[in-house]
Write a protein that holds these residues in place. Structure first.
Motif, PDB file in Angstrom:
ATOM      1  N   ALA A  85     -24.307   8.953  59.601  1.00  0.00           N
ATOM      2  CA  ALA A  85     -24.858   7.653  59.317  1.00  0.00           C
ATOM      3  C   ALA A  85     -23.964   6.524  59.925  1.00  0.00           C
ATOM      4  O   ALA A  85     -24.643   5.607  60.392  1.00  0.00           O
ATOM      5  N   LEU A  86     -22.680   6.810  59.976  1.00  0.00           N
ATOM      6  CA  LEU A  86     -21.809   5.772  60.668  1.00  0.00           C
ATOM      7  C   LEU A  86     -22.094   5.764  62.131  1.00  0.00           C
ATOM      8  O   LEU A  86     -22.298   4.715  62.547  1.00  0.00           O
ATOM      9  N   LEU A  87     -22.161   6.835  62.665  1.00  0.00           N
ATOM     10  CA  LEU A  87     -22.470   6.833  63.930  1.00  0.00           C
ATOM     11  C   LEU A  87     -23.835   6.355  64.152  1.00  0.00           C
ATOM     12  O   LEU A  87     -24.045   5.536  65.423  1.00  0.00           O
ATOM     13  N   THR A  88     -24.714   6.521  63.287  1.00  0.00           N
ATOM     14  CA  THR A  88     -26.402   5.870  63.496  1.00  0.00           C
ATOM     15  C   THR A  88     -26.197   4.401  63.305  1.00  0.00           C
ATOM     16  O   THR A  88     -26.788   3.666  64.228  1.00  0.00           O
ATOM     17  N   LEU A  89     -25.387   3.896  62.461  1.00  0.00           N
ATOM     18  CA  LEU A  89     -25.099   2.453  62.353  1.00  0.00           C
ATOM     19  C   LEU A  89     -24.653   1.670  63.426  1.00  0.00           C
ATOM     20  O   LEU A  89     -25.187   0.657  63.827  1.00  0.00           O
ATOM     21  N   VAL A  90     -23.672   2.642  64.286  1.00  0.00           N
ATOM     22  CA  VAL A  90     -23.183   1.834  65.506  1.00  0.00           C
ATOM     23  C   VAL A  90     -24.162   1.693  66.643  1.00  0.00           C
ATOM     24  O   VAL A  90     -24.320   0.636  67.274  1.00  0.00           O
ATOM     25  N   ALA A  91     -24.594   2.936  66.675  1.00  0.00           N
ATOM     26  CA  ALA A  91     -25.807   3.127  67.993  1.00  0.00           C
ATOM     27  C   ALA A  91     -26.929   2.156  67.422  1.00  0.00           C
ATOM     28  O   ALA A  91     -27.558   1.577  68.376  1.00  0.00           O
ATOM     29  N   GLY A  92     -27.337   1.996  66.308  1.00  0.00           N
ATOM     30  CA  GLY A  92     -28.517   1.364  65.964  1.00  0.00           C
ATOM     31  C   GLY A  92     -28.257  -0.235  66.074  1.00  0.00           C
ATOM     32  O   GLY A  92     -28.983  -1.137  66.557  1.00  0.00           O
ATOM     33  N   TYR A  93     -26.835  -0.581  65.842  1.00  0.00           N
ATOM     34  CA  TYR A  93     -26.501  -2.146  65.976  1.00  0.00           C
ATOM     35  C   TYR A  93     -26.476  -2.448  67.386  1.00  0.00           C
ATOM     36  O   TYR A  93     -26.859  -3.464  67.812  1.00  0.00           O
ATOM     37  N   VAL A  94     -25.979  -1.382  68.395  1.00  0.00           N
ATOM     38  CA  VAL A  94     -26.050  -1.580  69.654  1.00  0.00           C
ATOM     39  C   VAL A  94     -27.570  -1.642  70.228  1.00  0.00           C
ATOM     40  O   VAL A  94     -27.826  -2.726  71.168  1.00  0.00           O
ATOM     41  N   LEU A  95     -28.373  -0.757  69.852  1.00  0.00           N
ATOM     42  CA  LEU A  95     -29.739  -0.636  70.427  1.00  0.00           C
ATOM     43  C   LEU A  95     -30.359  -2.062  69.828  1.00  0.00           C
ATOM     44  O   LEU A  95     -31.259  -2.458  70.513  1.00  0.00           O
ATOM     45  N   ALA A  96     -30.129  -2.220  68.311  1.00  0.00           N
ATOM     46  CA  ALA A  96     -30.873  -3.409  67.854  1.00  0.00           C
ATOM     47  C   ALA A  96     -30.443  -4.838  68.726  1.00  0.00           C
ATOM     48  O   ALA A  96     -31.252  -5.905  68.823  1.00  0.00           O
ATOM     49  N   GLY A  97     -29.185  -4.965  69.316  1.00  0.00           N
ATOM     50  CA  GLY A  97     -28.884  -5.939  69.909  1.00  0.00           C
ATOM     51  C   GLY A  97     -29.439  -6.043  71.013  1.00  0.00           C
ATOM     52  O   GLY A  97     -29.933  -7.129  71.866  1.00  0.00           O
ATOM     53  N   ARG A  98     -29.863  -4.944  71.893  1.00  0.00           N
ATOM     54  CA  ARG A  98     -30.620  -5.075  73.194  1.00  0.00           C
ATOM     55  C   ARG A  98     -31.994  -5.372  72.920  1.00  0.00           C
ATOM     56  O   ARG A  98     -32.649  -6.339  73.542  1.00  0.00           O
ATOM     57  N   LEU A  99     -32.528  -5.005  71.796  1.00  0.00           N
ATOM     58  CA  LEU A  99     -33.834  -5.245  71.144  1.00  0.00           C
ATOM     59  C   LEU A  99     -34.183  -6.839  71.128  1.00  0.00           C
ATOM     60  O   LEU A  99     -34.957  -7.226  71.200  1.00  0.00           O
ATOM     61  N   THR A 100     -33.080  -7.290  70.400  1.00  0.00           N
ATOM     62  CA  THR A 100     -33.086  -8.712  69.884  1.00  0.00           C
ATOM     63  C   THR A 100     -32.492  -9.685  70.673  1.00  0.00           C
ATOM     64  O   THR A 100     -32.439 -11.033  70.353  1.00  0.00           O
ATOM     65  N   GLY A 101     -31.923  -9.290  71.750  1.00  0.00           N
ATOM     66  CA  GLY A 101     -31.133 -10.244  72.746  1.00  0.00           C
ATOM     67  C   GLY A 101     -32.156 -11.251  73.266  1.00  0.00           C
ATOM     68  O   GLY A 101     -31.971 -12.292  73.443  1.00  0.00           O
ATOM     69  N   ARG A 102     -33.523 -10.688  73.632  1.00  0.00           N
ATOM     70  CA  ARG A 102     -34.689 -11.751  74.259  1.00  0.00           C
ATOM     71  C   ARG A 102     -34.893 -12.828  72.897  1.00  0.00           C
ATOM     72  O   ARG A 102     -35.152 -13.724  73.265  1.00  0.00           O
ATOM     73  N   LEU A 103     -35.039 -12.226  71.680  1.00  0.00           N
ATOM     74  CA  LEU A 103     -35.309 -13.071  70.652  1.00  0.00           C
ATOM     75  C   LEU A 103     -34.321 -14.215  70.519  1.00  0.00           C
ATOM     76  O   LEU A 103     -34.620 -15.384  70.048  1.00  0.00           O
ATOM     77  N   GLU A 104     -33.042 -13.836  70.490  1.00  0.00           N
ATOM     78  CA  GLU A 104     -32.059 -14.537  70.376  1.00  0.00           C
ATOM     79  C   GLU A 104     -32.038 -15.640  71.638  1.00  0.00           C
ATOM     80  O   GLU A 104     -31.789 -17.031  71.288  1.00  0.00           O
ATOM     81  N   ARG A 105     -32.180 -15.341  72.747  1.00  0.00           N
ATOM     82  CA  ARG A 105     -32.484 -16.469  73.671  1.00  0.00           C
ATOM     83  C   ARG A 105     -33.552 -17.362  73.497  1.00  0.00           C
ATOM     84  O   ARG A 105     -33.420 -18.434  73.820  1.00  0.00           O
TER      85      ARG A 105
END
Length: 413
Positions: A140-160
């Motif tokens: 779960a911890l590994l999923t949290l870290v990986a999910g945070y990184v992947l979500a950052g890539r997905l939401t980067g355009r939204l933040e911009r």
């Protein structure tokens, strides 16, 4: 948002693993119970058959399993009390935290009691559960870290996209390579921004045209009133009425200017040092010409206090705040007090309803004190543009109170 997405994904993974592992542990526990019951049954049947053939045979006794045989009519004192009264069949007996599986059988010669300490089995299940939970938490911890990184890539355009909307950056919001959902959002925001721009342009054009069309007839009315008031042998009452007409025309002109200012972005043009006391007294005197009332102005302002601001905008703010105080005061004093960087104007009226305090600066808000019109809305508009803050509250001694916080703009001599 990134953390919530990652946390939700990690929680889902942890839940799935725990449910699956829990099901496997329960299934394994049932299988262990079946194995123990079968082992007990086979062992006690074997021991009974062995005893019938060779009564002198030694009974099985190990650190985890031991057998008791009690002949018919014998007291069975060697049997532990917790096993002595058990009926024929299979039983689970607990002594503190320890669990025993006990098989009880009888034949025509004796009663047989076989006890089995299942601590090893329980220990293996506990270790399996510990390993399962630890692995689930680690995954779960590994999923949290990986999910945070992947979500950052997905939401980067939204933040911009959010940054460009907040900064009102020129150009289209939609970008090449955007995901379908994000592209739909960007296009919707572009359409909304265009509609808002057109609405603002129409509002500004209307306010400008209205202000221009009003000024011509108002100028004629004021000129006629000024000429009538200047005629010789004119009765004093007519002169007063002429002056009141001129003051009313000036008030309408200021209202038209206020509408125009609200439709535009109020930016301070030329900053000057304004002496507070003379400015407040001058504005108050002009307000009494329009609405003469037995209300006095009481100033608690240190001599020489000055404000670094645009004189036109500050006079506009001051006029509307004092006009608001005069409108709701019939007698007594309107008190202007300067404390630190805050100028407080208190009236002697009924005060604000507690539910109205958040809305008194809205345009044409209707509250307990009536329609607030554009005055206080204009005050907030100018204060925001000038970097000041404005607030309203009920004074402790009664009446309403408007506070202007000038921050670093206030100077003292």
């Amino acid at each position: 948002m990134r953390f919530r997405v990652a946390a939700s994904l990690a929680a889902l993974v942890l839940l799935v693993i725990l449910v699956q592992s829990g099901s496997m542990v329960l299934l394994l526990h049932e299988k262990e119970e079946e194995f123990i019951e079968k082992q007990l049954g086979d062992q006690i049947e074997h021991s009974m058959a062995l005893f019938r053939r060779s009564p002198e045979a030694t009974l099985p006794s190990t650190p985890a399993m031991w057998l008791y045989r009690v002949g018919q009519g014998e007291p069975g004192d060697e049997v532990p009390p917790m096993f002595r009264g058990l009926a024929v069949g299979n039983h689970e007996v607990y002594l503190g935290s320890k669990e025993y599986h006990v098989a009880v059988r009888e034949d025509e010669r004796a009663r047989y009691i076989l006890a089995y300490d299942v601590e090893d089995h329980e220990s293996r299940l506990d270790n399996l559960m510990l390993v399962t939970v630890s692995a689930a938490l680690a995954l779960a911890l590994l999923t949290l870290v990986a999910g945070y990184v992947l979500a950052g890539r997905l939401t980067g355009r939204l933040e911009r996209l959010v940054g460009r909307v907040e900064q009102e950056a020129p150009g289209p919001l939609a970008e090449a390579g955007m995901e379908r959902e994000l592209l739909a959002l960007a296009e919707a925001l572009e359409k909304y921004r265009e509609r808002q721009r057109l609405t603002l342009e129409q509002e500004r054009a209307f306010a400008a045209n209205l202000s221009h069309e009003l000024r011509t007839p108002l100028t004629g009315i004021r000129t006629d009133a000024e000429m009538l008031a200047a005629l010789p042998d004119m009765p004093e009452a007519a002169v007063r009425r002429g002056r009141r007409i001129m003051a009313s025309v000036d008030h309408i002109n200021r209202l038209a200017s206020s509408l125009l200012l609200l439709a535009r972005e109020a930016k301070p043009a030329q900053l000057e040092e304004i002496r507070l006391q003379p400015m407040i007294e001058s504005v108050w005197a002009s307000l009494l010409l329009i609405s003469p009332k037995p209300v006095a102005l009481h100033l608690e302002i240190p001599a020489g206090s000055t404000l670094h601001a645009d004189p036109t905008l500050f006079e506009l703010v001051l006029r509307n705040v004092l006009d608001n105080a005069l409108r709701y005061s019939e007698t007594g004093e309107v008190v202007c007090r300067l404390s630190d960087s805050r100028l407080t104007v208190r009236d002697t009226g009924p005060g604000f309803a507690e539910g109205d305090l958040e809305r008194v600066f809205d345009r044409f808000f209707v509250g307990r004190r009536g329609v607030h019109g554009l005055g206080l809305a204009l005050v907030r508009h100018v204060c925001t543009a000038s970097g000041w803050r404005v607030s309203a509250r009920n004074a402790s001694g009664g009446g309403g109170e408007i506070t202007l916080d000038f921050g670093q703009s206030l100077l003292r001599s």
